[in-house]
Design a protein around this motif. Structure first.
Motif, PDB file in Angstrom:
ATOM      1  N   ARG A 131       0.873  -1.456  -0.030  1.00 33.72           N
ATOM      2  CA  ARG A 131      -0.007   0.073   0.026  1.00 33.72           C
ATOM      3  C   ARG A 131       0.642   1.221  -0.188  1.00 33.72           C
ATOM      4  NH1 ARG A 131      -2.692   3.591   3.511  1.00 33.72           N
ATOM      5  NH2 ARG A 131      -1.357   3.109   5.173  1.00 33.72           N
ATOM      6  N   SER A 132       0.628   2.907  -0.542  1.00 30.60           N
ATOM      7  CA  SER A 132       0.950   3.546  -0.786  1.00 30.60           C
ATOM      8  C   SER A 132       0.686   4.018   0.775  1.00 30.60           C
ATOM      9  CB  SER A 132       0.616   4.433  -1.681  1.00 30.60           C
ATOM     10  OG  SER A 132       1.138   5.899  -1.542  1.00 30.60           O
ATOM     11  N   ARG A 133       1.992   4.990   1.471  1.00 24.81           N
ATOM     12  CA  ARG A 133       2.014   5.105   2.945  1.00 24.81           C
ATOM     13  C   ARG A 133       1.563   7.054   1.898  1.00 24.81           C
ATOM     14  NH1 ARG A 133       5.499   3.173   6.523  1.00 24.81           N
ATOM     15  NH2 ARG A 133       3.777   3.289   8.110  1.00 24.81           N
ATOM     16  N   GLN A 144       9.652   8.114  -5.627  1.00 21.30           N
ATOM     17  CA  GLN A 144       9.574   6.807  -4.875  1.00 21.30           C
ATOM     18  C   GLN A 144       8.427   6.906  -4.871  1.00 21.30           C
ATOM     19  OE1 GLN A 144      10.864   4.795  -3.942  1.00 21.30           O
ATOM     20  NE2 GLN A 144      13.464   5.087  -4.103  1.00 21.30           N
ATOM     21  N   ARG A 145       7.104   7.306  -6.094  1.00 24.24           N
ATOM     22  CA  ARG A 145       6.094   8.067  -6.218  1.00 24.24           C
ATOM     23  C   ARG A 145       5.589   6.370  -6.294  1.00 24.24           C
ATOM     24  NH1 ARG A 145       2.924  12.332  -7.942  1.00 24.24           N
ATOM     25  NH2 ARG A 145       5.069  13.710  -8.567  1.00 24.24           N
ATOM     26  N   ASP A 146       5.747   5.048  -6.074  1.00 28.73           N
ATOM     27  CA  ASP A 146       4.757   4.096  -5.805  1.00 28.73           C
ATOM     28  C   ASP A 146       5.219   3.308  -4.417  1.00 28.73           C
ATOM     29  OD1 ASP A 146       5.419   3.554  -8.879  1.00 28.73           O
ATOM     30  OD2 ASP A 146       7.153   2.257  -8.648  1.00 28.73           O
ATOM     31  N   ARG A 147       5.434   3.968  -3.900  1.00 31.73           N
ATOM     32  CA  ARG A 147       6.092   3.608  -2.667  1.00 31.73           C
ATOM     33  C   ARG A 147       4.879   4.694  -1.098  1.00 31.73           C
ATOM     34  NH1 ARG A 147       8.832  -1.295  -1.947  1.00 31.73           N
ATOM     35  NH2 ARG A 147      10.230  -1.648  -2.880  1.00 31.73           N
ATOM     36  N   PHE A 148       5.112   5.930  -2.006  1.00 32.75           N
ATOM     37  CA  PHE A 148       4.505   7.176  -1.514  1.00 32.75           C
ATOM     38  C   PHE A 148       3.314   7.731  -2.029  1.00 32.75           C
ATOM     39  CE2 PHE A 148       8.766   5.653   0.391  1.00 32.75           C
ATOM     40  CZ  PHE A 148       8.411   5.268   1.894  1.00 32.75           C
ATOM     41  N   HIS A 149       2.646   8.617  -1.260  1.00 31.34           N
ATOM     42  CA  HIS A 149       2.733   9.587  -1.513  1.00 31.34           C
ATOM     43  C   HIS A 149       1.984  10.933  -0.986  1.00 31.34           C
ATOM     44  CE1 HIS A 149      -1.279   7.801   0.773  1.00 31.34           C
ATOM     45  NE2 HIS A 149      -1.812   8.643   0.660  1.00 31.34           N
TER      46      HIS A 149
END
Ligand code: NAD
Ligand code: MG
Length: 377
Positions: free
Chosen positions: A2-4, A26-31
């Motif tokens: 899940r994106s954090r 790091q847009r895949d992991r965080f927004h």
């Protein structure tokens, strides 16, 4: 995975903009779930367009029209406690960051802490808030990130000593007489880091290292006699941890805050990232170490004394320093006045009551007033 959601408090500053560079990769992991700033509405608007956060807050609106934005000091807490926020990067400068750190921890968030001032002034309160709410404090400061990486989950009973590195700042070789009248332009020429003005002056007086010793005490639970400082002008070794068996670990890296910011987001995992130049030990050599000159840089010793005194003394140290640095930045006092102001405030107020948020804020206010009266500004 899940994106954090990440809230960046102080997104227009040095750490805030560094963090946005990291998050862009790091847009895949965080927004980016929330952004706040003090008064730079134009840059904040640009960031909001680029990252489309659900919440945007500006403390002081200089007149621009920003429908839908949060306003005033409350916007820091509003951003920190949002449901869609998993990690609060507190990159505000100074005591203004305290309430957001407390609120985020009470809501069970991870606080990626650049705002060391909030931990220094409210160490016990911050620990209580984390315990009550299940929140977690992960340091962004490069030295503390290094220590966290070296300790790697081992209990503090296995740690004999922390050795925090200090670049020595622009005045590493200056005499006490030269330091007395060092100019603002001199103080802002940091040899290895580009940072906001307040921390840059703190790095020139070494008050920053005192804040970091107190920060390390609260983060890692070690007494002050097991935390030392060594000057390391290249800022490549970010700190050392000596274990009870005599083995010493250090964490190294090119001086870039992108590394500790990313680690505070991903901890305890490591994420692939190629944002900083590759590490080349030959290129970075020689790495040298020197004793810190406590006589020439009294702010360091004063801060460590405040740490040992405990109670509200660290809050008094922090507030007196903030007020004195603000005066130095506006050209009202001399460089040598900064440690004098701190010493005077600690002499008068070092044993002020502590224990509650109100008591800490009262000590902070008294220290600021003491320094104001000292210079009658
Ligand atoms: P900075 O001055 O560049 O940025 C500060 C940010 O906080 C800005 O976005 C500003 O809008 C916001 N801000 C300022 N006053 C505020 C207030 N009263 N209320 C709400 N927001 C406010 O500072 P910086 O260099 O990014 O440092 C931020 C924090 O990170 C400091 O605590 C500093 O000690 C720590 N830190 C910075 C670095 C670095 O490399 N810059 C390294 C380690 C730790
Ligand atoms: Mg640091």
């Amino acid at each position: 995975m899940r994106s954090r959601g990440v809230a960046i408090l102080g997104s227009t500053g040095s750490i805030g903009t560094t963090a946005l560079r990291v998050l862009e990769r790091q847009r895949d992991r965080f927004h980016v779930a929330a952004l706040t700033a003090f008064s730079n509405g134009a840059l904040l608007a640009e960031q909001a367009t680029r990252f489309a956060p659900g919440y945007v807050g500006l403390v002081q609106n200089g007149g621009g029209e920003h429908p839908g934005w949060g306003m005033g000091t409350a916007c820091l807490i509003d951003a920190a406690v949002l449901d869609e926020v998993d990690i609060v990067l507190n990159a505000v400068v100074g005591a203004a960051g305290l309430d957001a750190t407390l609120a985020a921890l009470e809501r069970g968030k991870r606080v990626a802490l650049a705002n060391k001032e909030s931990l220094v002034m409210g160490g016990a309160l911050v620990a209580d808030a984390a315990r009550r709410g299940g929140g977690e404090l992960v340091p962004v400061d490069s030295e503390h990130s290094a220590i966290l990486q070296c300790i790697a989950g081992r209990p503090s009973s296995e740690v004999r000593r922390l050795v925090i590195t200090a670049s020595g700042g622009p005045f590493r070789r200056w005499s006490a007489a030269q330091l007395e009248n060092a100019t603002l332009a001199d103080a802002l020429q940091h040899p290895t880091w580009r940072m906001g003005r307040k921390i840059t002056v703190d790095s020139a007086t070494l008050a920053n290292k005192a804040l970091e010793v107190i920060e390390a005490h609260f983060l890692f639970g070690l007494p002050y006699d097991r935390i030392e400082v060594v000057v390391h002008p290249q800022s490549v070794v970010h700190s050392f941890v000596e274990f009870v068996d005599g083995s010493v670990l250090a964490q190294l890296g090119v001086p870039s805050m992108e590394l500790p910011v990313l680690y505070a987001l991903s901890y305890p995992d490591r994420l692939p990232d190629t944002g900083v130049p590759p590490f080349d030990p030959v290129e970075l050599s020689p790495l040298t170490f020197e004793k810190v000159r406590l006589r020439e840089f009294p702010a360091l010793e004063l801060g460590m004394q405040a740490g040992r005194l405990g109670g509200s003394a660290p809050a008094v140290f922090n507030a007196a320093n903030e007020q004195a640095v603000a005066y130095f930045l506006e050209g009202t006092i001399r460089f040598g006045d900064i440690p004098r102001a701190i010493e005077s405030a600690l002499d008068r107020l070092g044993d002020a009551p502590s224990g509650t948020r109100d008591a800490i804020l009262a000590a902070d206010g008294s220290a600021r007033r003491h320094v104001q009266e000292l210079f009658r500004c």
